[in-house]
Design an enzyme around this catalytic site. Structure first.
Site, PDB file in Angstrom:
ATOM      1  N   LYS A  63      50.830  35.151  43.306  1.00  0.00           N
ATOM      2  CA  LYS A  63      50.556  36.327  42.467  1.00  0.00           C
ATOM      3  C   LYS A  63      51.463  37.495  42.876  1.00  0.00           C
ATOM      4  CE  LYS A  63      46.447  36.072  44.095  1.00  0.00           C
ATOM      5  NZ  LYS A  63      45.028  36.198  44.492  1.00  0.00           N
ATOM      6  N   THR A  67      41.862  48.331  41.289  1.00  0.00           N
ATOM      7  CA  THR A  67      42.239  46.912  41.273  1.00  0.00           C
ATOM      8  C   THR A  67      41.386  46.092  42.244  1.00  0.00           C
ATOM      9  OG1 THR A  67      43.952  47.342  42.916  1.00  0.00           O
ATOM     10  CG2 THR A  67      44.653  47.338  40.588  1.00  0.00           C
ATOM     11  N   GLY A  89      39.140  43.439  43.452  1.00  0.00           N
ATOM     12  CA  GLY A  89      38.651  42.171  42.911  1.00  0.00           C
ATOM     13  C   GLY A  89      39.578  41.484  41.930  1.00  0.00           C
ATOM     14  N   THR A  90      40.818  41.952  41.814  1.00  0.00           N
ATOM     15  CA  THR A  90      41.739  41.326  40.837  1.00  0.00           C
ATOM     16  C   THR A  90      41.992  39.849  41.171  1.00  0.00           C
ATOM     17  OG1 THR A  90      43.560  42.278  42.111  1.00  0.00           O
ATOM     18  CG2 THR A  90      43.002  43.383  40.054  1.00  0.00           C
ATOM     19  N   GLY A  91      42.172  39.574  42.470  1.00  0.00           N
ATOM     20  CA  GLY A  91      42.497  38.194  42.861  1.00  0.00           C
ATOM     21  C   GLY A  91      41.336  37.246  42.578  1.00  0.00           C
ATOM     22  N   CYS A  92      40.116  37.689  42.896  1.00  0.00           N
ATOM     23  CA  CYS A  92      38.931  36.845  42.650  1.00  0.00           C
ATOM     24  C   CYS A  92      38.788  36.576  41.153  1.00  0.00           C
ATOM     25  CB  CYS A  92      37.658  37.547  43.136  1.00  0.00           C
ATOM     26  SG  CYS A  92      37.663  37.971  44.881  1.00  0.00           S
TER      27      CYS A  92
HETATM   28  N1  LIG Z   1      48.670  46.981  38.779  1.00  0.00           N
HETATM   29  C1  LIG Z   1      48.608  45.802  38.160  1.00  0.00           C
HETATM   30  N2  LIG Z   1      48.944  45.699  36.851  1.00  0.00           N
HETATM   31  C2  LIG Z   1      48.885  44.496  36.206  1.00  0.00           C
HETATM   32  N3  LIG Z   1      48.507  43.350  36.812  1.00  0.00           N
HETATM   33  C3  LIG Z   1      48.151  43.398  38.108  1.00  0.00           C
HETATM   34  C4  LIG Z   1      48.180  44.604  38.855  1.00  0.00           C
HETATM   35  N4  LIG Z   1      47.766  44.347  40.130  1.00  0.00           N
HETATM   36  C5  LIG Z   1      47.485  43.028  40.164  1.00  0.00           C
HETATM   37  N5  LIG Z   1      47.737  42.434  38.959  1.00  0.00           N
HETATM   38  C6  LIG Z   1      47.512  41.037  38.599  1.00  0.00           C
HETATM   39  O1  LIG Z   1      46.226  40.694  39.097  1.00  0.00           O
HETATM   40  C7  LIG Z   1      46.219  39.350  39.590  1.00  0.00           C
HETATM   41  C8  LIG Z   1      45.810  39.378  41.068  1.00  0.00           C
HETATM   42  O2  LIG Z   1      46.952  39.753  41.820  1.00  0.00           O
HETATM   43  P1  LIG Z   1      46.988  40.376  43.272  1.00  0.00           P
HETATM   44  O3  LIG Z   1      46.590  41.807  43.181  1.00  0.00           O
HETATM   45  O4  LIG Z   1      48.346  40.063  43.804  1.00  0.00           O
HETATM   46  O5  LIG Z   1      45.871  39.547  44.024  1.00  0.00           O
HETATM   47  P2  LIG Z   1      44.833  39.944  45.173  1.00  0.00           P
HETATM   48  O6  LIG Z   1      43.722  40.735  44.520  1.00  0.00           O
HETATM   49  O7  LIG Z   1      44.400  38.612  45.683  1.00  0.00           O
HETATM   50  O8  LIG Z   1      45.576  40.755  46.184  1.00  0.00           O
HETATM   51  C9  LIG Z   1      47.619  38.808  39.314  1.00  0.00           C
HETATM   52  O9  LIG Z   1      47.628  38.174  38.067  1.00  0.00           O
HETATM   53  C10 LIG Z   1      48.482  40.071  39.288  1.00  0.00           C
HETATM   54  O10 LIG Z   1      49.676  39.900  38.569  1.00  0.00           O
HETATM   55  C1  LIG Z   2      33.254  38.999  49.288  1.00  0.00           C
HETATM   56  C2  LIG Z   2      34.680  39.260  48.974  1.00  0.00           C
HETATM   57  N1  LIG Z   2      35.479  38.233  48.628  1.00  0.00           N
HETATM   58  C3  LIG Z   2      36.786  38.459  48.350  1.00  0.00           C
HETATM   59  C4  LIG Z   2      37.307  39.720  48.420  1.00  0.00           C
HETATM   60  C5  LIG Z   2      38.770  39.972  48.146  1.00  0.00           C
HETATM   61  O1  LIG Z   2      38.905  40.167  46.815  1.00  0.00           O
HETATM   62  P1  LIG Z   2      40.280  40.414  46.056  1.00  0.00           P
HETATM   63  O2  LIG Z   2      40.134  39.899  44.692  1.00  0.00           O
HETATM   64  O3  LIG Z   2      41.416  39.900  46.854  1.00  0.00           O
HETATM   65  O4  LIG Z   2      40.286  41.975  45.959  1.00  0.00           O
HETATM   66  P2  LIG Z   2      40.402  43.102  47.058  1.00  0.00           P
HETATM   67  O5  LIG Z   2      39.190  43.163  47.893  1.00  0.00           O
HETATM   68  O6  LIG Z   2      41.609  42.700  47.835  1.00  0.00           O
HETATM   69  O7  LIG Z   2      40.547  44.301  46.219  1.00  0.00           O
HETATM   70  C6  LIG Z   2      36.446  40.778  48.761  1.00  0.00           C
HETATM   71  N2  LIG Z   2      36.888  42.030  48.824  1.00  0.00           N
HETATM   72  N3  LIG Z   2      35.137  40.509  49.045  1.00  0.00           N
END
Ligand SMILES: Nc1ncnc2c1ncn2[C@@H]1O[C@H](COP(=O)(O)OP(=O)(O)O)[C@@H](O)[C@H]1O
Ligand SMILES: Cc1ncc(COP(=O)(O)OP(=O)(O)O)c(N)n1
Length: 267
Positions: free
Chosen positions: A174, A207, A209-212
């Protein structure tokens, strides 16, 4: 037809990430959601205030309860916390023959709180990745799993190849953490070809929880029998809508909007 998905992950009391994000996403995509909790976190938009892992036995028993009765068309893992929990999860996935397994290798929350013990990274590589269909690391997670520094798209492609060598069939690296440029690019590798999923980068602090959410949307689509490419495309649209229509709640990094994609489709 009722499609079912199981999430094996931690609870986020603030509702933006973890089990809560997964179940909301499954529901929005019309998939029946089930859960096995690995840990309870006291968490909100300002950060993680507490982490309380469950015993490996408690995790195994929840999965057993779901597997022996309801079954699952696809399974997702999120926060797994320890090597012991990873081992029981891998053993249960094998026991039930679950092939549509999406592993989101959650390591550190955006605020910096560790959600996986450092020594558990190698357990992910040896026990879970070889039996998974899709792995969805963000850039820091891909670096931790490969030991490689990632700056460019070429670096991401190299990391995807290394992860594929561990046995996982599809790797999605990602691009949320690559804040150069106007776009976010997620790179999918199927072992022979690369596919790019691009969207406009949204300038927001909300943002959490975007990854989850992204990995849960992939899981829901796989539960319906979609291909991995189709599932990633839907997940990208789902997360784009969820980030664009921010809710603006809490005092810190707020959650995404899980109903935005459905409302957009209905229009
Ligand atoms: N600012 C943003 N604008 C558009 N898409 C985003 C943005 N931040 C994250 N994404 C998208 O959200 C998803 C999760 O990405 P990411 O943030 O790298 O994961 P994580 O939450 O695990 O750190 C991916 O599809 C990424 O391209
Ligand atoms: C309980 C729990 N699981 C996973 C995460 C991480 O979530 P993620 O989507 O990577 O978002 P951020 O926390 O990195 O914003 C979490 N925070 N809690």
């Amino acid at each position: 037809m009722v499609y079912k998905a199981l999430t094996i992950a931690g609870s986020d009391s603030g509702g933006g990430a973890g089990i809560q994000a997964d179940l909301k996403t499954f529901q929005e995509l019309r998939v029946f959601g089930m859960s096995a909790l690995t840990a309870v976190t006291a968490q909100n938009t300002l950060g993680v205030q507490g982490v309380y892992p469950l015993s490996p036995e408690a995790v195994a028993q929840q999965i057993e309860s779901v597997g022996t009765d309801l079954g699952a068309d696809a399974v997702k893992t999120g926060m797994l916390f320890s090597a012991e929990i990873i081992e029981v999860v891998a053993s249960k996935v094998k026991q039930f023959g679950w092939e549509r397994l999406v592993v989101d290798p959650v390591m550190i929350a955006k605020g910096g709180a560790p959600l996986l013990q450092e020594e558990a990274v190698s357990a992910l590589k040896t026990h879970l990745l070889p039996i998974s269909m899709v792995v969805t690391p963000n850039i820091p997670e891909a670096e931790a799993l490969t030991g490689q520094t990632i700056r460019t798209i070429e670096d991401r492609k190299e990391a995807a190849k290394r992860l594929h060598e561990l046995g996982v069939k599809y790797v999605v690296i990602k691009g949320g953490h690559d804040d150069d440029g106007e776009e976010t690019v997620d790179v999918l590798y199927d072992g022979s070809e690369f596919f790019y999923f691009t969207s406009k980068r949204i300038d927001t602090k909300h943002t959490h929880g975007t990854g989850c959410t992204f990995a849960a949307a992939i899981t829901a689509e796989l539960a319906k029998g979609k291909t991995v490419q189709e599932a990633v495309q839907t997940a990208k649209s789902f997360i784009q809508a969820a980030i664009s229509h921010e809710l603006g709640i809490g005092h810190g990094h707020g959650p995404t909007n899980h109903w935005a994609y459905r409302e957009k489709q209905a229009r």
